[in-house]
Design an enzyme around this catalytic site. Structure first.
Site, PDB file in Angstrom:
ATOM      1  N   ARG A  36       0.825  -1.217   0.000  1.00  0.00           N
ATOM      2  CA  ARG A  36       0.000   0.000   0.000  1.00  0.00           C
ATOM      3  C   ARG A  36       0.855   1.261   0.000  1.00  0.00           C
ATOM      4  NH1 ARG A  36      -5.378  -1.670   3.224  1.00  0.00           N
ATOM      5  NH2 ARG A  36      -6.558  -2.035   1.322  1.00  0.00           N
ATOM      6  N   GLY A 377     -13.595  -2.398   0.599  1.00  0.00           N
ATOM      7  CA  GLY A 377     -14.991  -1.943   0.609  1.00  0.00           C
ATOM      8  C   GLY A 377     -15.266  -0.879  -0.445  1.00  0.00           C
TER       9      GLY A 377
END
Ligand code: ADP
Ligand code: MG
Length: 397
Positions: A36, A377
């Site tokens: 990330r 999500g």
């Protein structure tokens, strides 16, 4: 959907508030997987090359709106320093002092704000906190796709304190949106493969692809709710409350649509409790009453593979079985390999969801997948057709 990008802003020698997603897995203060961080380096590097100074912000985990040493961004500061960045962590407890520090930043320097979720105002989308972020820089760049579905202060409330033309998306955000848009405006045939444990988590996603996808292939624990809804015996297989009704609703919607639904036709089942026998394959779609299905069977793999090999575009979310256990990983790994093979033949595939990405990595085929969507999500909501609050102001007028 065209996003405003860093190159659309007059950024030379400016201060920029950059929202990233440094929500990395940590163990005893050590970063387990820095992907990330690497994913947003192109944006950071671009700003540094343009002589900007950066006020960098991110969340990490879910602290309870107070300092939590285990969720500090200290490891991120150390990691960035080790890569040669001139970065300093600041807990912004004293906002005036932080503002002064931000004003003193030199070209190429980074002021890394502590985990934004240490402050209650962040998740409450507090305007004063948003205003504080904006008080440090005239430009705002959001490269935190993983937080784009959250109406939080560093994603949304801060927006109104910048000139509308001083706001842009970062390069990672752009890559995610371009990748996911290829699924929403697909080259046909589009095949969607859905699995995982709960239909409830995926119902809006599945519904959004009825009439969009040519084929929907179902696997994983959620498949048993579909089978049970059709009066097929599922034995002791995992089924969540309310999931049969949700499956039935999807079956009904698909019946009157242009989409074809595919369900498993055989399974790998665990041995009955207390028995010495090994896992076995069912003869057909029925699951014996005292046994539990934990993976799709070979006939299902064969028929799903055949569909995958006809696809031009593929979306995969959710493993086909309990793949963390090698005995029940065959179906999931086979699907991963099939998708990779189809990509090599020119198809476009997006894989999303933490466990599905882990399965792709386990199969060793990540390099062949067109787009590995790390948004969690946010990716699922975007694909479900939801307008993400963090994206709205980043779209080019
Ligand atoms: P993703 O993270 O890719 O969105 P989910 O979180 O929805 O996927 O589901 C993944 C989980 O579902 C995994 O932990 C996997 O072991 C579990 N799972 C899938 N199929 C089964 C099954 N038949 N029985 C038990 N667990 C299953
Ligand atoms: Mg998961």
């Amino acid at each position: 959907m065209d996003l405003r990008l860093p190159q659309d802003l007059p950024l030379r020698n400016q201060k920029v508030f950059l929202r990233c997603d440094f929500n990395v897995p940590l163990k005893d203060g050590c970063i387990q997987d820095p992907s990330r961080i690497h994913a947003v380096l192109p944006t950071i590097d671009y700003l540094i090359q343009h002589e900007c100074s950066i006020i960098l912000a991110s969340h990490l985990g879910r602290p309870k709106s107070k300092f939590d040493s285990e969720l500090s961004l200290k490891p991120i500061e150390i990691y960035l320093k080790s890569k040669g960045y001139d970065v300093q962590l600041d807990d912004f407890h004293d906002r005036n002092a932080t503002r002064i520090k931000s004003q003193k930043l030199l070209k190429g320097q980074i002021l890394l704000l502590e985990n934004v979720r240490f402050y209650e105002g962040e998740t409450k989308n507090d305007q004063f906190l948003g205003q504080f972020y904006a008080s440090m820089a005239p430009f705002f760049i959001n490269d935190a796709f993983g937080a784009a579905h959250r109406a939080h202060a560093s994603v949304v409330s801060t927006l109104k304190y910048y000139e509308p033309n001083n706001i842009a998306a970062g390069f990672l955000m752009d890559k995610e949106i371009k990748g996911l848009n290829q699924i929403l405006q697909p080259k046909k045939p589009l095949i969607c493969i859905f699995g995982g444990s709960k239909i409830a988590d995926k119902i809006s996603l599945i519904k959004h692809f009825i009439n969009r996808a040519d084929h929907i292939l179902i696997g994983g624990a959620m498949a048993y709710a579909f089978l049970k809804a059709q009066n097929i015996s599922i034995g002791l297989s995992l089924i969540h409350e309310g999931s049969m009704e949700q499956a039935q609703e999807i079956i009904n919607l698909i019946k009157s649509s242009s989409t074809q639904l595919h369900l498993p036709i055989d399974h790998i089942i665990s041995p009955p409790e207390g028995s010495e026998v090994l896992a076995s394959i069912t003869d057909d779609v029925q699951i014996p009453t005292n046994q539990k299905a934990l993976d799709i069977g070979p006939e299902t793999i064969a028929s799903y593979s055949e569909e995958i090999q006809k696809a031009s575009t593929i979306l995969w979310n959710g493993p086909m079985g309990w793949f963390e256990e090698p005995t029940y990983a065959t179906g999931t790994l086979a699907i991963a390999e099939q998708i990779a093979e189809r990509c090599q033949a020119g198809a476009y595939a997006v894989v999303g969801g933490g466990d599905s990405l882990a399965a792709i990595n386990l199969a060793g085929v990540a390099g062949n997948i067109s787009h590995m969507s790390t948004g969690g999500g946010a990716s699922l909501e975007f694909l479900s057709g939801v307008k993400l609050p963090g994206l709205v102001n980043l779209i080019k007028a």
